[in-house]
Design an enzyme around this catalytic site. Structure first.
Site, PDB file in Angstrom:
ATOM      1  N   ALA A 172       1.570  -2.052  -0.340  1.00 16.14           N
ATOM      2  CA  ALA A 172       2.907  -1.490  -0.171  1.00 16.14           C
ATOM      3  C   ALA A 172       3.588  -2.080   1.057  1.00 16.14           C
ATOM      4  CB  ALA A 172       2.819   0.032  -0.049  1.00 16.14           C
ATOM      5  N   GLY A 253       0.375   2.765  -2.790  1.00 21.24           N
ATOM      6  CA  GLY A 253       1.789   3.012  -3.051  1.00 21.24           C
ATOM      7  C   GLY A 253       2.026   4.454  -3.443  1.00 21.24           C
ATOM      8  N   GLU A 275      -4.851   4.395  -3.375  1.00 17.69           N
ATOM      9  CA  GLU A 275      -4.429   5.017  -2.117  1.00 17.69           C
ATOM     10  C   GLU A 275      -2.951   5.356  -2.260  1.00 17.69           C
ATOM     11  OE1 GLU A 275      -6.295   5.975   0.148  1.00 17.69           O
ATOM     12  OE2 GLU A 275      -8.115   4.755   0.098  1.00 17.69           O
ATOM     13  N   LEU A 276      -2.664   6.622  -2.556  1.00 15.80           N
ATOM     14  CA  LEU A 276      -1.314   6.991  -2.976  1.00 15.80           C
ATOM     15  C   LEU A 276      -0.665   7.941  -1.977  1.00 15.80           C
ATOM     16  CD1 LEU A 276      -2.287   7.424  -6.735  1.00 15.80           C
ATOM     17  CD2 LEU A 276      -1.619   5.328  -5.515  1.00 15.80           C
ATOM     18  N   THR A 310       0.314   8.562   6.027  1.00 16.70           N
ATOM     19  CA  THR A 310      -0.266   9.641   6.828  1.00 16.70           C
ATOM     20  C   THR A 310       0.756  10.306   7.747  1.00 16.70           C
ATOM     21  OG1 THR A 310      -0.965   8.006   8.479  1.00 16.70           O
ATOM     22  CG2 THR A 310      -2.603   8.667   6.823  1.00 16.70           C
ATOM     23  N   ALA A 473      -5.771   6.582  11.654  1.00 15.77           N
ATOM     24  CA  ALA A 473      -7.181   6.599  11.275  1.00 15.77           C
ATOM     25  C   ALA A 473      -7.912   5.395  11.861  1.00 15.77           C
ATOM     26  CB  ALA A 473      -7.314   6.595   9.754  1.00 15.77           C
TER      27      ALA A 473
END
EC number: 1.2.1.3
Length: 523
Positions: A172, A253, A275-276, A310, A473
């Site tokens: 993304a 995305g 990973e959304l 995040t 993170a």
């Protein structure tokens, strides 16, 4: 409030940065690591900076024929790369990490200029790339399996992990290079090759990465196709998702996009790493250190102009401290330094484009119709330094968790204040009461509250922090979330396992052949 940069020196600096990174006025559609292709493709996309609206460069858009050529080269490269011992694959990744160190400043600046995040965040993103290289180098000597005890005499049983093949990476715009590195460097030491489709909004940083690592591949006489990039629109992503030659697709995305990728990959029984979206909350109990919590809340909400997966979207505040926290936030927000992301002192850069600005404004209108109270922000800045129409004032809205807009992720700097009463379990219920499950945080000095938060009846997110914000993170931990966030894990811990296929081996070193389930027969 804003930070400005004089236009003439800025133009010179951008030109020098692009030259160092090998970015031309018009750039090819794809690279197989050593060879560039698609230089004559007709479709061209112009890339403008959200920071100042200037044209940075253009890229040729890949065709489906280009995609086929890239995949074929990747398949050929995999046959060679999988035979290289893992520690030697790690040595290549070590050299890539050193190259990234050499180009950290110009690449970080390009991340900032092309995407809009502030320079320190751009440099930090490149540092994450360097860090994952270091992690992967160590991992290359630790791809361990397990020895198991067989129930049959004179038999040995163990499991091991083998390279998977071609890994497709769809990234993304908000982390235009780090997400690729999290996947590509781990996949590389695992013996896989990668084909990267970056966001069409930020393709120049991806091309720059190919230029940076090219010398490493050439100096080590490696075949083309180990690290490939292809610039294209959604058609390329669809082709990759449906392609049986790509056993794993890692996609970052929106939840909407991820569901389409997961459906397509699942239909062919492939593996997907998704990973959304995130709808991340910070809980502030009445036992919170308010000063520390406010620092986390503000940066989590406005960092990257609210365009991190995040980013802090909700802050759930105990009624006994609610008014104090609200008052403090309303004093902090008017003084946020908003401006050119390359300028010293800027904290909030622009949104990626005008579509994102429109989504920001529409979300604020909609949440107010539901009953939300807009306390501050929500304006599009105008005037000198803000001519692009992509700079906005971060917003704070008093809301309730059940509002439709609060339940959704708006990729913009909107912070919802939600009041709770009673014990921490009520706050946890609110925090868990959304479809997404990426990152979460609690601020409290009460161990009973913090331990409840990280217990198995506490936060339902993939990341649960105590007295730390929702963003930022570490490389060493597995990154990812649950529910509509996709369930994938990238980066540290044992996330490497998804890039490999697991195999159980049983070896008979006797002169007899005992059959399963005690079956006996003669012939």
């Amino acid at each position: 409030m804003k930070q400005t940069i004089d236009a003439a020196p800025m133009a010179v600096a951008v030109t020098e940065m692009l030259e160092k990174l090998g970015i031309k006025e018009v750039n090819p559609a794809y690279s197989t690591g050593l060879v560039w292709g698609g230089q004559n493709n007709k479709e061209v996309r112009e890339i403008y900076s959200p920071a100042d609206g200037n044209l940075i460069a253009s890229v040729r858009m890949a065709t489906e024929e280009d995609y086929g050529a890239v995949i074929r080269k990747a398949e050929e490269a995999f046959k060679v790369w999988r035979t290289v011992p893992a520690p030697k694959r790690g040595e290549i990744v070590r050299q890539i990490g050193n190259k990234l160190r050499e180009f950290k400043e110009p690449l970080g600046k390009l991340v900032s200029y092309e995407m809009g995040k502030i320079l320190q965040e751009g440099l930090g993103e490149v540092q994450e790339m360097i860090d994952i290289c270091d992690f992967a180098v160590g991992l290359s000597r630790q791809l361990q399996g397990s020895t198991l005890h067989s129930e049959r005499p004179s038999h040995r049983m163990y499991d091991q992990y083998h390279p998977l093949g071609v890994v497709g990476v769809i990234s993304a715009f908000n982390f235009p290079v780090a997400v690729w590195s999290w996947n590509a460097m781990l996949a590389a030491v695992c013996g896989d090759v990668t084909v990267w489709k970056p966001s069409e909004k930020t393709p120049l940083t991806a091309l720059a990465c190919q230029h940076i690592i090219r010398d490493v591949l050439a100096d080590n006489e490696l075949p083309e196709g180990i690290f490939s990039v292809i610039i294209g629109d959604a058609k390329i992503g669809v082709a990759m998702s449906k392609d049986v030659r790509v056993p794993l697709v890692s996609a970052t995305g929106s939840t909407r996009m991820g569901k389409k990728v997961g459906e397509a990959v699942g239909a062919r029984l492939g593996k997907s790493l998704l990973e959304l979206g995130g709808n991340n909350a910070i809980i502030m109990t009445e036992n919170a250190d308010i000063e520390m919590a406010l620092r986390a809340v503000v940066f989590g909400a406005v960092g990257t102009c609210g365009q991190r997966c995040t980013s802090t979207r909700r802050v759930i505040i105990h009624e006994n401290i609610y008014d104090e926290v609200k008052e403090r936030l309303l004093k902090i927000y008017p003084n946020l330094p908003i401006g050119n992301p390359l300028s010293d002192g800027t904290l909030v850069g622009p949104l990626i484009d005008k579509d994102a600005v429109e989504a920001f404004l529409n979300a604020l209108k909609a949440v107010q119709k539901e009953g939300g109270n807009l306390l501050i922000g929500g304006e599009v800045l105008e005037g000198a330094g803000y001519e692009t129409g992509t700079y906005v004032t971060p917003a704070i809205v008093e809301a309730e968790n059940h509002y439709h807009l609060v339940q959704e992720e708006t990729f913009a700097p909107i912070l919802y204040l939600i009041k709770y009463s009673g014990g921490v379990e009520n706050a946890i219920d609110i925090q868990n009461g959304v479809k997404q499950g990426l990152s979460s945080s609690i601020f409290s000095t009460n161990m009973l509250e913090t331990e409840a938060f990280v217990s198995h009846w506490g936060s339902d997110c993939g990341i649960a922090n105590v007295n730390i914000g929702t963003s930022g993170a570490e490389i060493g931990g597995a990154f990812g979330g649950e529910k509509d966030t996709g369930g994938g894990r990238e980066s540290g811990s044992d996330a490497w396992r998804i890039y490999m296929r697991r195999q159980t081996n049983t070896i008979n070193f006797s002169r007899e052949l005992p059959l399963a389930q005690g079956i006996k027969f003669d012939f």
